[in-house]
Design an enzyme around this catalytic site. Structure first.
Site, PDB file in Angstrom:
ATOM      1  N   GLY A  80       0.816  -1.215   0.000  1.00  0.00           N
ATOM      2  CA  GLY A  80       0.000   0.000   0.000  1.00  0.00           C
ATOM      3  C   GLY A  80       0.843   1.255   0.000  1.00  0.00           C
ATOM      4  CB  CYS A  81       3.820   2.200   1.955  1.00  0.00           C
ATOM      5  SG  CYS A  81       3.010   1.956   3.558  1.00  0.00           S
TER       6      CYS A  81
END
Length: 205
Positions: A99-100
């Site tokens: 996600g990052c």
């Protein structure tokens, strides 16, 4: 911290002693300093933030903190805000996780347009070495700030718990004051809304 210089005659006088250590009490001379630990790692000590910073609200000034970037270089938040009318900070829980990576790469892919109006910084509690690896692997064109004590992250209201964690978020400062605060968003919302908000604020400059 440094000890004030004294002439030979003055230094002969007894200095006040710390009641616990029996060592001379040293005088604070700076509000921040870069410290090299025994293991060779650097960290910035923001002494003015020893007392917990209150959570920033819309209209509040950017705090007077200094953080290390991915290259172990100190970055003064006040200085950044003084040189850029708009500054975007996007926070992510952990460098190089899925996600990052989507979030950071989204800002990378929109950077050519964003940089026309704002300075962009990634932010997490990761060490500079992890930030550097993340930046290199994903070819990120902006600085990634390391906030291991979550001083700035806490002031922005993005601590996941009192003891650990970072909530994915983004913020925009305009002329040194907090203008946009988006805490707990998805990678896609952070990118899309962050870009939209920058472009809208740029119109008012």
């Amino acid at each position: 911290m440094v000890e004030l210089r004294r002439s030979n005659r003055i230094s002969a006088k007894k200095e006040p002693l710390d009641s616990e250590s029996a060592e001379p009490i040293k005088v604070k001379a700076k509000t921040e300093s870069k410290v090299t630990k025994p293991n060779g790692k650097k960290e910035v000590k923001n002494e003015d933030s020893a007392n917990k910073l209150a959570e920033l609200q819309i209209g509040d000034d950017i705090p007077d903190l200094t953080l290390l970037n991915q290259d172990d270089e100190p970055i003064s938040l006040k200085e950044v805000a003084s040189k850029n009318k708009l500054v975007v900070f996007f926070a992510y829980p952990k460098a190089s996780t899925p996600g990052c990576t989507r979030q950071a790469c989204g800002y990378r892919d929109n950077y050519s347009e964003l940089k026309e109006h704002a300075a962009v910084f990634g932010l997490s509690a990761d060490a500079p070495k992890s930030q550097k690896s993340f930046q290199t692997k994903q070819a990120l064109p902006f600085d990634l700030l390391s906030d291991p004590k979550r001083e700035f992250i806490g002031a922005l209201g993005a601590k996941k718990t009192a003891v650990s964690g970072v909530v994915r978020s983004h913020w925009i400062f305009k002329n040194g004051k907090l203008e946009v605060k988006r805490v707990q968003v998805s990678p896609e919302v952070s990118i899309e809304e962050g870009k939209k908000e920058v472009l809208e604020l740029a119109k008012s400059l």
